[in-house]
Write an enzyme that holds these catalytic residues in place. Structure first.
Site, mmCIF file in Angstrom:
data_model
loop_
_atom_site.group_PDB
_atom_site.id
_atom_site.type_symbol
_atom_site.label_atom_id
_atom_site.label_comp_id
_atom_site.label_asym_id
_atom_site.label_seq_id
_atom_site.Cartn_x
_atom_site.Cartn_y
_atom_site.Cartn_z
ATOM 1 N N GLU A 502 -0.142 4.959 6.819
ATOM 2 C CA GLU A 502 0.098 4.208 5.574
ATOM 3 C C GLU A 502 -1.060 3.271 5.259
ATOM 4 O OE1 GLU A 502 2.366 5.133 3.763
ATOM 5 O OE2 GLU A 502 4.248 5.519 4.780
ATOM 6 N N GLY A 503 -2.277 3.694 5.560
ATOM 7 C CA GLY A 503 -3.456 2.856 5.359
ATOM 8 C C GLY A 503 -3.855 2.203 6.666
#
Length: 831
Positions: A502-503
């Site tokens: 997620e990043g």
């Protein structure tokens, strides 16, 4: 003397108006009144009054008569600002506009309205959600054997997959009217977290379909036909979804997707239709090896103008549904990410799909990035914080128990100051994690807070990493040796997964938190930017004028607020919360004002270069994040009734966040490239030098560490959240069962230990020692029996696993005997 008093009154009133953020008209009026006052007492002559009026009246009119101000001042500034504003791609714009702002905007604004936090009601589990957590979720946990999953099968057993499908674990976020469970974000957080206390693999498997994936995208954006076909199949488990976003050269920068889809005409079943030819290479896709349907992100191109707009070729990122068995698709191979959850690559060569496969239909072509960013809140704000909190819960309870059970040098290891340095940190960070988890889950229920969820993704996974490291320090070999008894090893091994998904955390901290937060959370900047981009220049100027002069007042107001609170003292701020949290609320408010002023100075001087000064912007992001987390701790302490057991935990968490804020300010100012501005910032943020919070002191840390070894109120709340299985089957159950037994025989057990150590009790083995103690009336028969039962449990709890060479060589394919606990022969040896 009179003129001196008038001058002092003028300065005080001026500062008060700026402090309160009064209007420009009020400040202008004050200047006129002061001049009139000096004239009245004779300190301003008739000539002086005329000269003053000749200067004052035109300036007052220029600043307060709106049409004149726009013509002379705002217009030229607006023109220059519009030219200087850097171009923004549609992808950047979509990312910036996606989601909402929430409580973090109050922290960024420098004058938080605390009622917006105190009036928020925590989301609570409904009766149905609570029953599911205590019923189906507990049942699922009981089916899980994490060692067997991670080492022997490297997958969930078939019966677990079937149970998850049957009980709709993959459909928690799908609304009830569409056949799903329709659970709140908070309920999803609780379910994912409880499963994580038993098996990370199972938790991730449940997490992914309930965060960024086809189910959420369909529920939000799907056509009626797509929802009618796909959602029932996702709900009952006929379809297993995954989402194909990242690739070999596309990780955190999802906008750089090289995967393409080209609009073409093709005859299908004798009928000509519009479709898309896809070419893609995806990596790191969770559930891909078992997925039956892929949500695919790609860049859509229409070189022939078949979609109707001949002038438009590049539509941008688009999301479509791709059945996994579509011709040209290669799927099924696995990555191994340090844990056994399904993850793998997906390839596609000249894969054809209908235009109707676009999620939301052809009308949503090119809207994929906006869709993705808006739906990231579930992964960033719910799933990953849930995993992080679960790690904290488990390590708080297990490490506290181990630190009391395990003895060295005739003392529980938890009594040693070096160990307490680690266990105190585990306790304080776990409290902060839980406070942030609950507040953020509540926020996601109320809106889609994109900045908050990015902050929490980074900081909560980093706190999890710190907790796991400190827990490993305390346990030593007990959690280094992998096996069925180890309740920390698998989580430790798989920790990088949460840090990167997620990043990646580096990117999230350095580019997203402040980069997005500075524009979205600022009360004026986004409005100014939108005004400059308004094609209707008259309307744009009107909006810009109001925002720009509001912005100027905001800068001066926050500067004065931060400086006054830093010099006079934080006590000047009335706290809406009474009791032990009041001083922390004031401390948070001062730093909020300091952030608002510092951010404006940085953006004003560095402009667009600030986003390239990643270390500087990251530090301001850290300030904003810790302001949010500190306020979350205040909220959590208050909501739980201001319990005495909670106070040391809350104080530790708050002292830690305030220290991190001050360190971030100090590092920002020390490295700011413009010396004069750095001097100004230092005088406002730290007017007396950095005599600020230094973090939890040794006494407070020791207090939390001691509480970790007790069944305090916070620990009792955590026990309600974790899965604790039977002692002979569950590693957490084993250590907690031994711990509970120890509590039942304290303090007599400690006295017995001292008697053995001092020689008052003698005997060659435990039975002889117990008999001697009972005969000398140093122990009752009941207490002796309790010690007799506890000792094998204690010894069993500190053991590590061992295996035959064949078992390890064959990756668990050959059954191995379970270690049989040997009886304790001598208490002296065991102690």
């Amino acid at each position: 003397m009179t003129s001196l008093l008038l001058s002092l009154a003028a300065v005080v009133c001026g500062l008060a108006l700026i402090y309160k953020g009064a209007s420009l008209l009020s400040f202008t009026a004050l200047i006129g009144l002061v001049a009139a006052g000096f004239f009245a007492i004779g300190d301003l002559s008739d000539t002086g009054l005329v000269v003053f009026g000749a200067v004052y009246l035109p300036l007052a009119a220029l600043l307060n008569v709106t049409p004149l101000r726009r013509l002379v001042l705002s217009g030229p500034i607006f023109k220059a600002f519009s030219k200087a504003l850097p171009a923004m791609s549609q992808t950047e714009r979509d990312a910036l506009e996606a989601g909402d702002t929430w409580w973090e905007a109050e922290m960024f604004g420098g004058k938080p309205d605390w009622s917006k936090l105190t009036d928020v009601k925590y989301t609570e589990l409904s009766a149905e959600e609570d029953a599911y957590l205590k019923g189906e979720t507990e049942e699922l946990c009981a089916l899980l054997d994490d060692w067997k999953i991670s080492y022997e099968l490297k997958d969930l057993p078939p019966e677990v997959w079937e149970f998850m499908k049957k009980k709709k674990f993959f459909a928690m976020l799908i609304p009830k009217e569409m056949g799903g469970l329709g659970f709140s974000p908070f309920a999803q957080s609780c379910v994912v977290a409880k499963i994580a206390t038993r098996s990370l693999t199972a938790s991730v498997t449940v997490m992914v379909p309930n965060s960024l994936g086809p189910g959420e995208l369909l529920a939000h954006y799907g056509t009626d036909e797509q929802k009618a076909y796909w959602l029932p199949r996702l709900v009952d488990g006929r379809e297993i979804p995954c989402f194909g976003l990242t690739g070999p050269e596309v990780g955190s920068d999802a906008s750089a997707i090289p995967d393409t889809g080209v609009v073409v005409k093709r005859v299908v079943n004798g009928v000509e239709e519009l479709g898309i030819v896809l070419n893609f290479s995806k990596r790191y896709i969770t559930l891909a090896p078992v997925a039956t349907v892929v949500g695919l992100a790609f860049k859509l191109k229409d070189p022939q103008g078949l979609l109707g707009d001949k002038s438009k070729v590049d539509y941008g990122i688009t999301c479509a549904l791709l059945p996994a068995n579509t011709a040209g698709t290669s799927i099924g191979r696995r990555h191994y990410a340090g844990a056994a959850f399904m993850n793998g690559p997906i390839f596609g060569k000249d894969v054809y799909i209908s235009l109707d496969n676009i999620i939301g239909g052809p009308a949503m072509a090119g809207q994929g990035w906006k869709m993705l960013v808006e739906c990231l809140s579930a992964g960033r704000g719910i799933s990953l914080p849930a995993l992080s909190a679960a790690s904290g819960w488990g390590m708080y309870l297990a490490t506290g128990a181990y630190a009391r059970i395990r003895r060295q040098f005739k003392l529980p290891i938890g009594k040693f100051e070096g160990v307490q340095e680690a266990t105190g940190k585990i306790g304080g960070l776990t409290y902060k994690l839980e406070a942030a988890r609950i507040l953020t889950a509540t926020g996601v229920q109320l809106c889609a807070p994109s900045v908050v969820t990015a902050m929490m993704k980074f900081h909560m996974t980093e706190m999890m990493r710190e907790i796991m490291l400190r827990a490993m320090d305390v346990h030593g070999g007990r959690t280094v040796i992998l096996g069925p008894r180890n309740y920390a090893g698998q989580a430790y091994q798989a920790m990088p997964v949460a840090i990167t998904v997620e990043g990646a955390n580096i990117m999230t901290r350095n580019l997203i938190v402040f980069g997005q937060g500075a524009i979205r959370c600022h009360p004026f900047v986004f409005t100014e930017m939108e005004a400059a981009r308004n094609p209707n220049k008259a309307e744009g100027l009107k909006t810009f004028d109001k925002a720009f002069f509001g912005h100027l007042g905001h800068i001066f107001s926050r500067m004065v607020r931060a400086f006054v609170m830093g010099t006079v003292g934080e006590w000047i701020v009335p706290s809406p919360i009474k009791g032990p949290m009041a001083k922390y609320v004031r401390a948070i408010e001062r730093r909020s004002a300091a952030l608002a002023f510092t951010a404006d100075i940085a953006m004003g001087i560095l402009g667009g270069d600030l986003k390239r000064k990643e270390r500087l912007s990251a530090r301001l992001g850290d300030v904003l994040s810790h302001l949010y987390m500190a306020s979350a701790v205040v909220k959590y302490f208050e909501e739980n009734g201001r319990l005495a057991d909670d106070l040391p935990h809350a104080r530790w968490a708050l002292e830690d966040s305030l220290a991190e804020i001050d360190k971030a300010f100090e590092d920002f100012i020390r490295n700011f490239p413009v010396a004069a501005a750095a001097t100004l910032l230092r005088s406002v943020v730290f007017p007396f030098g950095r005599n600020a919070v230094k973090g939890p002191n040794d006494k407070l840390n020791a207090e939390v560490a001691e509480m970790l070894m007790t069944r305090n109120a916070f620990a009792e709340r955590l026990l309600d959240k974790v899965y604790v299985g039977a002692a002979d089957k569950d590693p957490t159950g084993r250590i907690l069962a031994a711990y509970d037994k120890l509590l039942s025989i304290e303090p007599g057990y400690s006295n017995f230990l001292k008697a053995v150590s001092s020689g008052k009790v003698v005997g060659e083995d435990l039975e002889a020692q117990l008999a001697d103690a009972v005969s000398k009336n140093l122990l009752t028969s009941d207490l002796a029996q309790g010690i007799r039962e506890y000792e094998p449990m204690r010894f069993d709890a500190i053991l590590t696993d061992d295996f035959s060479k064949d078992y390890l060589r064959t990756a668990g394919a050959i059954p191995d005997e379970v270690w049989v606990t040997q009886p304790v022969s001598s208490f002296k040896d065991a102690a």
